[in-house]
Design a protein around this motif. Sequence first.
Motif, PDB file in Angstrom:
ATOM      1  N   LYS A  42       0.881  -1.359  -0.018  1.00 58.08           N
ATOM      2  CA  LYS A  42       0.161   0.005  -0.023  1.00 58.08           C
ATOM      3  C   LYS A  42       0.855   1.094   0.009  1.00 58.08           C
ATOM      4  CE  LYS A  42      -3.938  -1.847   2.507  1.00 58.08           C
ATOM      5  NZ  LYS A  42      -5.000  -1.956   3.613  1.00 58.08           N
ATOM      6  N   ALA A  43       2.000   1.223   0.708  1.00 56.51           N
ATOM      7  CA  ALA A  43       2.939   2.443   0.817  1.00 56.51           C
ATOM      8  C   ALA A  43       3.393   2.772  -0.483  1.00 56.51           C
ATOM      9  CB  ALA A  43       3.919   2.153   1.839  1.00 56.51           C
ATOM     10  N   ILE A  44       3.664   1.688  -1.178  1.00 50.89           N
ATOM     11  CA  ILE A  44       4.595   1.816  -2.608  1.00 50.89           C
ATOM     12  C   ILE A  44       3.541   2.398  -3.547  1.00 50.89           C
ATOM     13  CG2 ILE A  44       5.470   0.628  -4.597  1.00 50.89           C
ATOM     14  CD1 ILE A  44       6.753  -1.395  -2.388  1.00 50.89           C
ATOM     15  N   ALA A  45       2.340   1.760  -3.560  1.00 50.23           N
ATOM     16  CA  ALA A  45       1.267   2.213  -4.452  1.00 50.23           C
ATOM     17  C   ALA A  45       0.791   3.986  -4.144  1.00 50.23           C
ATOM     18  CB  ALA A  45      -0.159   1.635  -4.117  1.00 50.23           C
ATOM     19  N   TYR A  46       0.969   4.155  -2.793  1.00 47.45           N
ATOM     20  CA  TYR A  46       0.674   5.610  -2.532  1.00 47.45           C
ATOM     21  C   TYR A  46       1.792   6.636  -3.181  1.00 47.45           C
ATOM     22  CZ  TYR A  46       0.362   9.843   0.339  1.00 47.45           C
ATOM     23  OH  TYR A  46       0.277  11.034   0.727  1.00 47.45           O
ATOM     24  N   ILE A  47       3.253   5.963  -2.893  1.00 47.75           N
ATOM     25  CA  ILE A  47       4.382   6.705  -3.345  1.00 47.75           C
ATOM     26  C   ILE A  47       4.243   6.697  -4.905  1.00 47.75           C
ATOM     27  CG2 ILE A  47       6.797   6.501  -3.899  1.00 47.75           C
ATOM     28  CD1 ILE A  47       7.027   5.096  -1.053  1.00 47.75           C
ATOM     29  N   VAL A  48       3.933   5.852  -5.775  1.00 47.32           N
ATOM     30  CA  VAL A  48       4.041   5.692  -7.244  1.00 47.32           C
ATOM     31  C   VAL A  48       2.759   6.563  -7.652  1.00 47.32           C
ATOM     32  CG1 VAL A  48       3.757   4.357  -9.298  1.00 47.32           C
ATOM     33  CG2 VAL A  48       4.909   3.335  -7.353  1.00 47.32           C
ATOM     34  N   ASP A  49       1.705   6.739  -6.792  1.00 48.91           N
ATOM     35  CA  ASP A  49       0.471   7.404  -7.106  1.00 48.91           C
ATOM     36  C   ASP A  49       0.778   8.949  -7.102  1.00 48.91           C
ATOM     37  OD1 ASP A  49      -2.321   5.506  -6.217  1.00 48.91           O
ATOM     38  OD2 ASP A  49      -1.342   5.349  -7.912  1.00 48.91           O
ATOM     39  N   LEU A  80       5.887   9.295 -12.546  1.00 48.74           N
ATOM     40  CA  LEU A  80       6.896   9.059 -13.404  1.00 48.74           C
ATOM     41  C   LEU A  80       7.539   7.679 -12.981  1.00 48.74           C
ATOM     42  CD1 LEU A  80       8.061  12.725 -14.089  1.00 48.74           C
ATOM     43  CD2 LEU A  80       6.837  11.219 -15.544  1.00 48.74           C
ATOM     44  N   LYS A  81       7.422   7.627 -11.319  1.00 48.38           N
ATOM     45  CA  LYS A  81       8.291   6.533 -10.942  1.00 48.38           C
ATOM     46  C   LYS A  81       7.883   5.190 -11.538  1.00 48.38           C
ATOM     47  CE  LYS A  81       9.836   8.228  -6.419  1.00 48.38           C
ATOM     48  NZ  LYS A  81      10.103   9.564  -6.707  1.00 48.38           N
ATOM     49  N   ALA A  82       6.581   5.030 -11.967  1.00 50.01           N
ATOM     50  CA  ALA A  82       6.175   3.736 -12.563  1.00 50.01           C
ATOM     51  C   ALA A  82       6.948   3.293 -13.682  1.00 50.01           C
ATOM     52  CB  ALA A  82       4.628   3.942 -12.607  1.00 50.01           C
ATOM     53  N   SER A  83       7.502   4.219 -14.412  1.00 51.32           N
ATOM     54  CA  SER A  83       8.077   3.886 -15.592  1.00 51.32           C
ATOM     55  C   SER A  83       9.528   3.872 -15.619  1.00 51.32           C
ATOM     56  CB  SER A  83       7.488   4.985 -16.735  1.00 51.32           C
ATOM     57  OG  SER A  83       7.975   6.122 -16.438  1.00 51.32           O
ATOM     58  N   SER A  84       9.800   3.999 -14.399  1.00 45.35           N
ATOM     59  CA  SER A  84      11.347   4.132 -14.193  1.00 45.35           C
ATOM     60  C   SER A  84      11.833   2.933 -13.435  1.00 45.35           C
ATOM     61  CB  SER A  84      11.924   5.184 -13.445  1.00 45.35           C
ATOM     62  OG  SER A  84      13.288   5.213 -13.100  1.00 45.35           O
ATOM     63  N   TYR A  85      12.747   1.918 -14.117  1.00 46.02           N
ATOM     64  CA  TYR A  85      13.128   0.764 -13.407  1.00 46.02           C
ATOM     65  C   TYR A  85      14.078   1.162 -12.250  1.00 46.02           C
ATOM     66  CZ  TYR A  85      16.550  -2.872 -12.818  1.00 46.02           C
ATOM     67  OH  TYR A  85      17.295  -3.851 -12.162  1.00 46.02           O
ATOM     68  N   ARG A 130       6.469  22.389 -11.753  1.00 45.56           N
ATOM     69  CA  ARG A 130       7.758  22.456 -12.419  1.00 45.56           C
ATOM     70  C   ARG A 130       8.861  21.742 -11.608  1.00 45.56           C
ATOM     71  NH1 ARG A 130       7.743  26.397 -16.242  1.00 45.56           N
ATOM     72  NH2 ARG A 130       6.051  27.796 -16.466  1.00 45.56           N
ATOM     73  N   ARG A 131       8.945  21.738 -10.302  1.00 45.54           N
ATOM     74  CA  ARG A 131       9.937  21.004  -9.440  1.00 45.54           C
ATOM     75  C   ARG A 131       9.813  19.450  -9.797  1.00 45.54           C
ATOM     76  NH1 ARG A 131      12.442  22.862  -5.289  1.00 45.54           N
ATOM     77  NH2 ARG A 131      12.409  20.985  -4.217  1.00 45.54           N
ATOM     78  N   ARG A 132       8.631  18.939 -10.083  1.00 48.69           N
ATOM     79  CA  ARG A 132       8.467  17.694 -10.195  1.00 48.69           C
ATOM     80  C   ARG A 132       8.936  17.356 -11.669  1.00 48.69           C
ATOM     81  NH1 ARG A 132       3.465  18.079  -7.332  1.00 48.69           N
ATOM     82  NH2 ARG A 132       2.289  18.232  -9.357  1.00 48.69           N
ATOM     83  N   ASN A 133       9.104  18.214 -12.563  1.00 46.45           N
ATOM     84  CA  ASN A 133       9.630  17.830 -13.825  1.00 46.45           C
ATOM     85  C   ASN A 133      11.055  18.324 -14.076  1.00 46.45           C
ATOM     86  OD1 ASN A 133       6.963  17.047 -14.627  1.00 46.45           O
ATOM     87  ND2 ASN A 133       6.302  19.105 -15.141  1.00 46.45           N
ATOM     88  N   GLY A 134      11.575  18.848 -12.902  1.00 52.15           N
ATOM     89  CA  GLY A 134      13.053  18.930 -12.804  1.00 52.15           C
ATOM     90  C   GLY A 134      13.417  20.387 -13.101  1.00 52.15           C
ATOM     91  N   ASP A 135      12.269  21.233 -13.184  1.00 50.22           N
ATOM     92  CA  ASP A 135      12.526  22.774 -13.371  1.00 50.22           C
ATOM     93  C   ASP A 135      12.530  23.338 -12.307  1.00 50.22           C
ATOM     94  OD1 ASP A 135      12.549  25.211 -14.198  1.00 50.22           O
ATOM     95  OD2 ASP A 135      11.067  25.131 -15.854  1.00 50.22           O
TER      96      ASP A 135
END
Length: 493
Positions: free
Chosen positions: A72-79, A83-88, A475-480
């Motif tokens: 559940k915690a990981i589901a919360y983090i990814v939600d 972008l983390k869902a597509s990053s190995y 923008r912070r989440r997108n790296g800007d």
Amino acid sequence: KSNVFLLGVVTILVVALLIGFESFIQISGNRRQAYQTASVVMDQVIGLIQNNEDRIESLTESLKEDFITRAKAIAYIVDRDPLKASSYVELKKIAELMLVDEIHLFDVGGSIYAGTEPRYYGFNFDSGEQMSFFKPMLQDKTLVMCQDVTPNTAEGKMMMYAICWNEDGTRMVQVGIAPVRLLKELRATSVSEIVDGIPSYSGTDILMADISTGEIIASTVGKLIGSSLYDAGIDISKHDLTLTESFSGNIGEINSYCTLTGYNDYVILITVDKKAVNTNVVRPLLMTLLYMIAAVLIIYLIIKRMTSQLIEEQKCANTDQMTGFFNRRAYERELDSYSDGSRENGFMYVSLDLNGLKATNDSLGHDAGDKLIKGAADCIEQCFGKYGRLYRTGGDEFAAIIFTDRTPEELRSDLLARTTEWSESNALKLSVSCGIVIGSEHENESVYEISKAADALMYEDKHRYYVSNGIDRRRRRNGDQRQTPASSKEEQG
């Protein structure tokens, strides 16, 4: 002379009869004592088997709850950061953070499309018996499931898997953990170690065999292990294993008093060497008494140790190791207990969230981020700890359930003062968003609704923080890193 001879013969016969009668009494008493001793040992064996089965069951259920919480915690983090869902790489980091070996993301159709094991991509709930266990997840998105230790479909390695849906029902998150601790505990409770843990009695041996095959799987007579009870002189087909039977027989080369019964998957045989038990009367009685005292002490120590271990495991299962606060598992289990308390005077629910943790992790590293989390926990403890219970419900998320007559404004002011003082002392900027709701002002609402109201206030406070600092969180989440005003809708994310 003939009379003397006759008297002598009669005397010898009488003495012989007396000695024989006394020997008969002694042997009968020794036989009863032997069976009593065997019964004590039998009860100890059965008791230890039952205690260990209960402990294994308790341990397994505890681990399952813990693994579901991690999913559940990981589901919360990814939600919160899709972008983390597509990053190995990011999923690997999350797996390390959450102490799991594997993370798999399933689509709504039940197929793996992402995770820490690319070679598993494309597997689905129809790929094998192990994976088909989770098929009910497709029919009910409220389900959470955890599988027993099972060989996985792809490689056949022993794993325990837990799975849940994410909040909006768009994906399933599964964690896989190699159950090292569980297997270690199971090994510690093997039948051979149960036999080894029973106090030894002079001339007494214990044999445990598989009830379906008769193969001896544990014994105090090592040379018998691997052979069958039939080879040892016992034909179990002639015994009612639903009862406890006592009889005499030759076990191997030893003429013994035997006690036999069946328990669960085992045949338990206790043997007492007749020669050893009939040496004299006094010594066996004294030795049995001493051994019984030793057995009680050892059983007491075993139970005490097992109880201490269970208490410690329960404490660890409910405590966040970094902060010392109660963890989310404890929070979710205890929240119902505050339903009535939310109507009491002074009840408050506090929602807290650390500001700027990701920026600190990105710029200064995770050690600095961990320092911020610990610093926030210290400030929260100083401000709220004496009024109630504190929880770490996520990576940088905290909650407090307190009872105090202080006002929310006083508490916020106290928290701000402490975080400011901490920031000046540690050369790091510590900021904690805070939402406080007084239970008496929400008389018709449940504690869950009160917690949501506190979350809403916390997010408003977080919005004010980012606006006042000119930070656009999108923008912070997108790296800007450009500083621009942020909209309230973006802040809520």
